[in-house]
Each structure stands twice: as C-alpha cells, then as structure tokens.
Design a protein around this motif. Structure first.
Motif, PDB file in Angstrom:
ATOM      1  N   GLY A 131      50.678  50.796  32.227  1.00  0.00           N
ATOM      2  CA  GLY A 131      49.527  50.355  33.005  1.00  0.00           C
ATOM      3  C   GLY A 131      48.754  51.487  33.642  1.00  0.00           C
ATOM      4  O   GLY A 131      47.579  51.631  33.411  1.00  0.00           O
ATOM      5  N   GLY A 132      49.441  52.291  34.443  1.00  0.00           N
ATOM      6  CA  GLY A 132      48.833  53.456  35.067  1.00  0.00           C
ATOM      7  C   GLY A 132      47.436  53.243  35.623  1.00  0.00           C
ATOM      8  O   GLY A 132      47.222  52.559  36.614  1.00  0.00           O
ATOM      9  N   VAL A 133      46.491  53.843  34.919  1.00  0.00           N
ATOM     10  CA  VAL A 133      45.093  53.793  35.357  1.00  0.00           C
ATOM     11  C   VAL A 133      44.556  52.374  35.407  1.00  0.00           C
ATOM     12  O   VAL A 133      43.867  51.975  36.351  1.00  0.00           O
ATOM     13  CB  VAL A 133      44.246  54.655  34.398  1.00  0.00           C
ATOM     14  N   ALA A 134      44.877  51.605  34.382  1.00  0.00           N
ATOM     15  CA  ALA A 134      44.333  50.250  34.276  1.00  0.00           C
ATOM     16  C   ALA A 134      44.658  49.415  35.504  1.00  0.00           C
ATOM     17  O   ALA A 134      43.842  48.605  35.948  1.00  0.00           O
ATOM     18  CB  ALA A 134      44.860  49.576  33.014  1.00  0.00           C
ATOM     19  N   LEU A 135      45.840  49.610  36.075  1.00  0.00           N
ATOM     20  CA  LEU A 135      46.225  48.806  37.225  1.00  0.00           C
ATOM     21  C   LEU A 135      45.348  49.095  38.431  1.00  0.00           C
ATOM     22  O   LEU A 135      45.018  48.201  39.213  1.00  0.00           O
ATOM     23  CB  LEU A 135      47.685  49.062  37.584  1.00  0.00           C
ATOM     24  N   PHE A 170      42.278  49.892  38.382  1.00  0.00           N
ATOM     25  CA  PHE A 170      41.019  49.181  38.207  1.00  0.00           C
ATOM     26  C   PHE A 170      41.193  47.678  38.313  1.00  0.00           C
ATOM     27  O   PHE A 170      40.270  46.968  38.705  1.00  0.00           O
ATOM     28  CB  PHE A 170      40.380  49.571  36.876  1.00  0.00           C
ATOM     29  N   ALA A 171      42.379  47.194  37.973  1.00  0.00           N
ATOM     30  CA  ALA A 171      42.644  45.764  38.133  1.00  0.00           C
ATOM     31  C   ALA A 171      42.469  45.367  39.587  1.00  0.00           C
ATOM     32  O   ALA A 171      41.851  44.356  39.916  1.00  0.00           O
ATOM     33  CB  ALA A 171      44.044  45.432  37.643  1.00  0.00           C
ATOM     34  N   PHE A 172      42.995  46.181  40.477  1.00  0.00           N
ATOM     35  CA  PHE A 172      42.907  45.829  41.889  1.00  0.00           C
ATOM     36  C   PHE A 172      41.559  46.142  42.489  1.00  0.00           C
ATOM     37  O   PHE A 172      41.108  45.476  43.414  1.00  0.00           O
ATOM     38  CB  PHE A 172      44.043  46.484  42.675  1.00  0.00           C
ATOM     39  N   ALA A 228      38.936  45.596  40.879  1.00  0.00           N
ATOM     40  CA  ALA A 228      38.163  44.428  40.471  1.00  0.00           C
ATOM     41  C   ALA A 228      38.533  43.203  41.297  1.00  0.00           C
ATOM     42  O   ALA A 228      37.801  42.228  41.333  1.00  0.00           O
ATOM     43  CB  ALA A 228      38.389  44.154  38.986  1.00  0.00           C
ATOM     44  N   THR A 229      39.708  43.234  41.955  1.00  0.00           N
ATOM     45  CA  THR A 229      40.150  42.062  42.693  1.00  0.00           C
ATOM     46  C   THR A 229      39.843  42.158  44.183  1.00  0.00           C
ATOM     47  O   THR A 229      39.208  41.278  44.753  1.00  0.00           O
ATOM     48  CB  THR A 229      41.668  41.872  42.519  1.00  0.00           C
ATOM     49  N   GLY A 250      35.094  43.345  44.704  1.00  0.00           N
ATOM     50  CA  GLY A 250      36.111  42.612  43.969  1.00  0.00           C
ATOM     51  C   GLY A 250      35.893  41.111  43.982  1.00  0.00           C
ATOM     52  O   GLY A 250      35.260  40.554  44.868  1.00  0.00           O
ATOM     53  N   VAL A 251      36.416  40.473  42.976  1.00  0.00           N
ATOM     54  CA  VAL A 251      36.245  39.030  42.828  1.00  0.00           C
ATOM     55  C   VAL A 251      36.775  38.288  44.048  1.00  0.00           C
ATOM     56  O   VAL A 251      36.108  37.418  44.613  1.00  0.00           O
ATOM     57  CB  VAL A 251      36.975  38.553  41.546  1.00  0.00           C
ATOM     58  N   TYR A 261      52.687  45.936  41.817  1.00  0.00           N
ATOM     59  CA  TYR A 261      52.245  45.291  40.583  1.00  0.00           C
ATOM     60  C   TYR A 261      52.944  45.871  39.368  1.00  0.00           C
ATOM     61  O   TYR A 261      53.071  45.205  38.348  1.00  0.00           O
ATOM     62  CB  TYR A 261      50.725  45.463  40.456  1.00  0.00           C
ATOM     63  N   THR A 312      48.152  55.906  38.777  1.00  0.00           N
ATOM     64  CA  THR A 312      47.565  54.816  39.564  1.00  0.00           C
ATOM     65  C   THR A 312      46.985  55.342  40.872  1.00  0.00           C
ATOM     66  O   THR A 312      45.864  55.007  41.254  1.00  0.00           O
ATOM     67  CB  THR A 312      48.649  53.769  39.869  1.00  0.00           C
TER      68      THR A 312
END
Lengths: 267, 352, 286
Positions: free
Chosen positions: C111-115, C117-119, C121-122, C127-128, C159, C224
């Motif tokens: 996950g690393g970087v993607a996580l 950005f997941a947060f 975005a949240t 964020g949503v 996460y 992350t």
C-alpha cells in the motif's frame, strides 16, 4: 448471539476498510471546476506525459525484477536443495534478511554502490532492478520454497538425470513445470512490491510511479488519488488471480503472505 | 471399577444436508463390555461415537447412559473419557499436566491431581516420562498418555476413536493389547471405533459392523467371522472366495461338495458361495480339473492360488509345510470343507 | 583429503555465486556502509555522529516513533486478531475469505503511498467524509490538520497494521487444532475454561510475537509518512529524509547514517526478542 456479533463486526471492519477506497473513487472522479463527475483524472494516467512515463518505468522495473529474481533465485534454490545442502541455512537467512533491514537503511547506505552502478550502466531508473530484486527476495523465497517442498525434488531430478537429461533440461523441463504455482506466486507478489516501492526510488531520485504520484499530489489531487487507487486495484486483481490459480493450496494464507518477520510493508 | 454402566444408542439418525451419516442406528453396550464399531470410511461409526460424546447432535434418536437420557447434557458434563486418533495432547503442558487436566477442570486440588495423574501414568507404563512435553514423545507414547488422561477423571464410559490408526504397524499391535489390558483391569464400558477388522476382532467382546449408517451385524468376533449375517459382513471381515453354488433344500453344492448354508443365504437356485480360504482343500491330483497359478508364502501360513476349469480363481490357505509341495502349473483337485457358508445372489463376479 | 572436500564445496558452491553477489553488493554492503559511517568519520572512530542521536530533535523523533509504533502495534494486534478470528470462522474455500485476504495483503504490504492518498481523499481538507460532515453539521473534520501529524499517522498506519496482523496471526489461529477443543470439552472444560487453560496459553506467544512484528514494521515504515507529511520530521524515518535531502546544514549525511544505525538497532532488538519468544512455541501451532 455470536452470529449477530460476527455480522456487526464484519460490517464495522467492512466500513473502515472499504470506505476510504470508495472515497478514493469519489475523489478521483470529482470535477473540481464544474461540479459533477469527470474521468479526467483517470485519463491523465495516459494523457499526462510524466505520469505515463512513470507508469511505464514502474512496469518495466516490475518485469525486469521478476525476470532477475527468477533467474537468480530458482536455480539457486534448486541447487541448494540438490547439491549444496550445507548452504541451505545461509541462503534462507540471507533471503529473509531484507525483511529485517529497513528499506530506508538500505537506501542510506546505497549511495556508494549506486555510484558504481550508474557509472557502469547509466542513469536509467531501470538500474533499480538490482536493489528491487533483493527487496523481493523474502516473498519470492517463501513462495518458491513452499513449492519446492511440496514435490520430491531429489527423486524428480535423479529420475530425469538417469534418463539422460542435462542440468538445464532437468531444471527447465522437469522441475519448473512442477513448481509453477510457486513461481507464479513469487512473480505476482514481486510485481506488487515493485509497483508500490517508494522509499528507495524517491530517495535515490528516480521517477517511478509512486514517486510521481506523490509529486503530482500537491498540485493535482484527483489524479494522484486515481493513480493510487489504480495501483491498489491492480495489486488486488493480481492476488485474486493468484488465489484462483493456486486453488489447490490447503492454506490460502500461505500463498499471499509475508514470512512472519517485520517491515513487511514495502514502504 | 465399582459400577460399570450400560450404554444405549437408540435409533440414531444424523442427516447433513442430503447426506445420511446415520440411519436408524441402535446399539446396546453391556456394563464393562468393550464393543468395537467396525466399518469402512463414511459408514457412520465416528459420527455415532461423537453423538455419544456430545460433540455432535443427532437429528433424531436417544442416547442413554445408565438408563438416563443424555440429550440435554452438554459434552463437558457427560463424564466420558475420549481418546482421539492423533494430536489431541496439549502441547503447552507436560505429560503430567496433560493427564491431570480433566481433574483440574473438576476443581481437584493440585496435590491430589498430581497423585492421581501419577497413578494413571503407572497404569500405562509412562511414569518416567511425567515431565516430558508432547514433542519429545513417540506416537505410541502419546496415545498412552492420551489414554491415561481420559481415564484419570474416572469416567463412566471410555471412547476410543481410531486410536491406533496413526501409528506404525508394530506399535499398533502392542498398544492394542495394552488398551485391552487396561480396559479389562479397570472394567470400564468402552466403545472402540476402527476400520481395521483385525484390530476389532482382537480387542472386542462384541463387534458391530456398520455400513452406510446402519448396523449390519453385532456379534462376538468368532461368531462374526464364522457366521456372517450379510454379504457385506462376509466380505468386509476376513477374506472370501466367491464360488458358484447351487442351493437346494439340504444346503448347497459348491465345486461338487455338499456344504451347509447360513441363514440369510439365497433360499434356492444358483448363487455365489462365500468360502473362507482355510475351508478350501487342495490336493495334488494328476487328473485334477484345476491348476495352481501361484503360491504366496506368508510365514506360518501360505496361500495357494488355483484356477478352475471354467476360469474361476480360488485361493486356499494352508500351513506352509503343506503348501511347499505345490508349484505353479501343478494339476490339483479342489474340495470344500463342510463349514457353513453364506450364499449370495449373483451372476459370475467381476473378480474373485 | 580436507583439500578435496573444500574443493568439492567450492565447486558445488560456484552456481550460487550470482545470488551471493547480489545479496552482498546490494544488501550487505549498504548495511555495512551505514554501520561504518555512523561510527567512523574522517578515518577514525567518531562518537560525534552517534552523539547527534541524543540531540533534542533526534530524541523527540525517536520518542514519537516509539509512540507511533507502539500504539499502532497494539491497535493493529487487537483489531487484527478480531478480524482474523472472523476470517478463520469462514469456510476455507470461500470467495469472501480469499477476497478479504487478498485485500489484507495489498493493504499491508504494497500500500505505502496509496494509503496516504486514501486518507487524504477521506478525511483530508477536501476529503469525502470531511465534506459530508461539514454539510451535515458544519464541523470541519480536517480543520486542525491533524492528519499530517502524529494522530493522523496513527490512523493511517492502523490501516495497514490491522491487515498485517491478520496475515501474521491467522496461521496461528488456524493452527489451533479442533482436537484440542474437543479433548478439553470431553475432559470437562467449559467454554471459558478452554479459553483460559488451552487457547490463550497456546495463542499467547504468537500474539505477543505479532505485536513485536507490528512494532518493527511501523518503526521502519517510510512511504506512507513521507507521502502524508511533506514538511517537518516528527518521526525518525522522516528525520532521515530531512538529513538526506537537506542542503542547509553540511555534515547532515553523517546524521543520516547515525539515524539509520539507530533504526537497525531498534529493529534488530525487536526481532531478536521476537525470535526468542516464538522459537519454541511456534511449533505448537504448525
């Protein structure tokens, strides 16, 4: 009672883990200018020059790393089991070592080594292959070791040799077809590791996909999020394919798991 | 044992989805008796035992111990000692603590627990190993510890679920005798499940042969062997030749010899007689209609295989001293001793 | 005689050379470089570089790293064990189970970087969830910028720590043989007694070992945090980043070596403890 509890817990975990993924999808399709939805961020994966190039670099690295890993690891592990049994513990230790040495530490000490590498092979980011091969060793070792352990290697090899096959033939036409699930597992996991690797690439100054994602993140949120989501989905699809193909494994956890040591996160 | 109890399994049925593991299965075990449940995999023998132990629930039917219905009693209150096939010893406890476990669950004080556990270990001959851990014991030793553990709580019933199946052949025979010895010494009512017919016959007071969830025959070992009630029992227990026979009022004619028939045989007409190898008589005979195909040396006994004129294969069991006289190709005549046989309906069998 | 067997060994070892070369050059030498450069400078043993580890910046970062790693190790261990229990209850070939395990693998390891950005975005500024909450209650969830500091790191690290716990602990849970429960029950154990006397003692070492594993994992994690926190260096890995990329203070690279050595030492200590803990008891749950 336990049933209800389980259902509730599943729901809670489901929300916690799936919501951010949904948020990513939402964020990445948001039209900041006009409101509503747009696929612009996703189109950028191809349209944006730098990003597209970074994707190609990462994919190229993934392919090269898998090739290098298989070329080095499979013959080595077979040889160790057949002829160099004394080296078995050493090889296992070395293969699992990258899990104990943080990638961050490796990159700090990598400067000198890479001075030589770039001197000999040039500045391309593809030279990261060497380090990446080392990084994926633990995962690949575990997968291939499990597959080798499940067949009677010695008997197969001796049978092939007694029928006249040379070593190359024995390895490629007798042994490899029998450890196919292990090889596939090693390959897929290695691809996922390489696509997500950020630490060494960024601190060495190479523009791979994760590096690019972070760079763009400051100026173009939706595209970064789209690329991140794409990475996660791709990894997920890879592992699902792997799980379906290696259906016969008893413990489904073993095929996709990190050996029980730390720094499992390739960060 | 002060007061051994009787066990009754009444009309047990166990259905899993579309599969009927038990189909109206009934069994009565006399106090102090060892009954072996014998049958192929999937016949329901383990299911029956697990229902008795409380680890599984019957779809219908009653379980009674000492007359009392155990339907509502949970497994941990049934006061039964159970020995599993393998891997049931707790790896984090040493032998002594394993054996004393049941006593600890009952709140017995430490000193008394250990004393009783020691007593049990003496009974199975493992007192010297009391401080060892599971991975330091051989398979046979582990099962002896499991036996001691099951008996330490002084249960009313002893349940043995294929206790020897995971062991080497030689260890199996030794342990089998040991289990029987201990059972007789304590006098506890016992149910022994196995798929090995030799084991069942050697160890039990009575043997129940099961097939597809039903009990085919329940009898003492000798009776089961000599007078099988159904074709399944006749074939499952011991070896049988299947020879063409003609049944009339007085019995059957098999290979020209008059042989009495067992109840359950075809009442009249043609059929196949299930003849034990030791009831086949082989005599060297220049004019004999049969030919010896091979002789197999098995130690004290040997098996002589012969082919009849019509192609039927026959196997006979002789003392090795006698069998030595025969060579493949020798002409012989085959006769059948007048021991009662079961005649089953059937055309020519696929193989003997 | 001895010469022959040594010769034989060398001949047998020759095909292993590419492997050894790879590992030595790209793993052992960098590690060695770190150790050497942290202890020696300008040709001699130099405690100055190690001394920098005791500066307030370095100590604060260390403390925060320990806090982050410890907190997420515990959070990950507890919730991960619960999730593993949920998964273990499902039939082995079920699609749900495979899907969940694949997801855990992705989040925990790749996950690393993607996580990050997941947060973002949240619960990031746009964020949503932030926007929803704002619309509903007017409260700005992301207001204080907590996501880019320690509290945010704890959330995001969880996460991937929880899924890692699942991956590491599930085999132990499944190693708990059915026969043990049944034997305990037939010997008179109630549900609670079974847990107290059998399951917990058997799972205990595996659980504690997993906690250690998660700690080391969080301590060494970089991507992350690097993606979330663009400026500042609250934790040791980010301090290393500053030391490596900072052009402001000369001699900073020496600092990076010392910090990297500190990292090796911490992770090594934890791993030794892990091995000591798990070595004897892992066999039970094979």
């Amino acid at each position: 009672m336990t049933r209800v509890l389980r259902a509730v817990l599943w729901l809670v975990f489901g929300l916690f883990f799936l919501f951010p993924l949904y948020a990513m999808a939402d964020f990445a399709t948001r039209d900041l200018v006009h409101g509503g939805r747009t696929l612009r961020a996703w189109q950028n994966l191809v349209a944006d020059d730098a990003l597209f190039r970074a994707i190609l670099v990462s994919l190229g690295l993934a392919v090269l790393t898998v090739a290098a890993m298989l070329a080095v690891l499979v013959p080595t592990m077979i040889w160790v089991r057949l002829r160099a049994g004394w080296a078995r513990n050493l090889v296992e230790f070395l293969c699992l070592l990258p899990l104990t040495i943080p990638a961050l530490v490796i990159v700090v000490g990598l400067r000198n080594v890479y001075l030589w590498v770039t001197y000999l092979l040039g500045e391309s980011p593809l030279t990261l292959t060497f380090v990446y091969t080392v990084l994926v060793l633990p995962f690949a070792y575990r997968a291939i070791d499990a597959a080798l352990g499940a067949i009677d290697l010695r008997t197969l090899a001796e049978a092939a040799r007694s029928l006249g096959a040379g070593w190359i033939t024995t390895i490629f036409r007798v042994i490899v077809p029998n450890i196919w699930s292990g090889i596939l597992s090693a390959a897929f996991i290695s691809i996922a590791v390489v696509l997500g690797e950020y630490t060494i690439a960024s601190l060495s100054g190479y523009q791979t996909l994760p590096v690019q994602i972070v760079l763009i993140g400051k100026s173009d949120g939706p595209t970064s999020v789209a690329a991140s989501l794409a990475t996660l989905l791709f990894g997920f699809v890879l592992l699902m394919i792997l799980a379906l193909v290696t259906r016969r494994r008893r413990r489904t956890v073993a095929a996709t798991t990190v050996p029980t040591t730390p720094t499992g996160v390739r960060t | 044992m002060s007061n051994p109890v009787a066990v009754d399994l009444e009309n047990l049925t166990r259905v899993y989805g579309t599969v009927k593991a038990l189909d109206g299965f009934s069994l009565h075990i006399e106090p102090g008796e060892l009954v072996a449940l014998l049958g192929p995999s999937g016949c329901g023998k383990t299911t029956a035992m697990r229902i008795l132990a409380g680890l599984d629930e019957a779809t219908s039917g009653t379980v009674r111990v000492d007359g009392r219905d155990l339907g509502a009693v949970p497994a941990n209150k049934r006061d039964m000692g159970m020995v599993f096939q393998a891997y049931s010893l707790f790896p984090h406890l040493n032998v002594l603590d394993n054996v004393a476990f049941g006593l600890k669950m009952r709140g017995v004080g430490r000193a008394e627990r250990q004393a009783r556990a020691d007593e049990m270990l003496e009974l199975v001959g493992l007192a010297a190993h009391r401080h060892k851990y599971v991975d330091e014991l051989s398979g046979g030793q582990q099962q002896r510890v499991a036996l001691a553990r099951a008996l330490a709580i002084r249960p009313r019933v002893l349940l043995l679920d294929e206790p020897l199946s995971a062991l080497d052949a030689k260890v199996r025979a030794q342990l089998r005798d040991e289990i029987r010895r201990v059972q007789l010494e304590i006098g506890i009512t016992t149910l022994f499940v196995t798929h090995d017919q030799e084991e069942a016959l050697a160890v039990a007071d009575r043997v129940g042969v099961m097939n597809a969830g039903r009990l085919e025959q329940l009898a003492a070992p000798a009776e089961l062997y000599a007078r099988p009630a159904t074709p399944f029992v006749a074939e499952f227990v011991g070896l049988s030749n299947r020879l063409p026979a003609l049944v009339n009022g007085a019995g059957a004619r098999v290979l020209g010899c008059a042989v009495p028939t067992l109840p359950g045989s075809v009442p009249s007409g043609a059929g196949l007689a299930l003849v034990r190898p030791e009831a086949v008589v082989v005599k060297a005979d220049e004019q004999g209609a049969a030919t010896v195909t091979s002789v197999m040396f098995l130690g004290p006994n040997s098996r002589v295989y012969a082919r009849l004129a019509d192609g039927t294969q026959v196997q006979a069991q002789l003392a090795s001293a006698e069998a030595r006289a025969f060579r493949p190709g020798d002409p012989v005549s085959i006769a059948i001793e007048p021991v009662p046989v079961l005649v089953v309906p059937g055309p020519a069998p696929a193989r003997t | 005689m001895a010469g022959r067997s040594v010769g034989r060994r060398l001949a047998d070892g020759a095909p292993l050379l590419p492997f050894f070369a790879l590992v030595v050059i790209f793993l052992l030498i960098p590690t060695g470089t770190v150790v050497v450069n942290a202890l020696f400078a300008d040709g001699g043993f130099s405690p100055a570089r190690l001394g920098a580890l005791f500066s307030s910046t370095a100590l604060t970062a260390l403390w925060r790293s320990v806090l982050l790693s410890g907190a997420t190790a515990l959070i990950g261990a507890v919730f991960g064990a619960v999730l593993a229990w949920l998964i273990a209850a499902r039939p082995p070939e079920s699609m749900v189970r495979r899907g969940v395990l694949a997801l855990c693998s992705v989040l925990a390891q790749f996950g690393g970087v993607a996580l990050a950005f997941a947060f973002l975005a949240t619960v990031g500024l746009n964020g949503v969830l932030t926007l929803w909450v704002q619309q509903l209650t007017g409260f700005n969830l992301a207001g204080s910028g907590w996501l880019y500091a320690l509290p945010g790191l704890i959330l995001v690290y969880s996460y991937f720590q929880i899924p890692l716990m699942v991956i590491v602990f599930l085999p132990a849970l499944e190693g708990l043989r059915r026969q043990w429960r049944e034997a305990a029950v037939s010997l008179g154990a109630s549900g609670r007694q079974y847990w107290r006397e059998v399951a917990v003692p058997l799972l205990g070492p595996a659980f504690l070992g997993s906690v250690l594993l998660l700690f080391a994992n969080a301590f060494a994690a970089y991507a992350t945090a690097a993606a979330l926190v663009s400026q500042g260096s609250p934790i040791v890995p980010l301090l290393i980043r500053t030391a490596l990329t900072s052009e402001v203070v000369l001699g900073q690279s020496g600092f990076a070596y010392a910090l990297a050595l500190e990292m090796i030492v911490v992770v090594a200590v934890v791993m030794v403890a892990y091995n000591a803990l798990v070595r004897r008891t892992a066999r039970w749950l094979r």
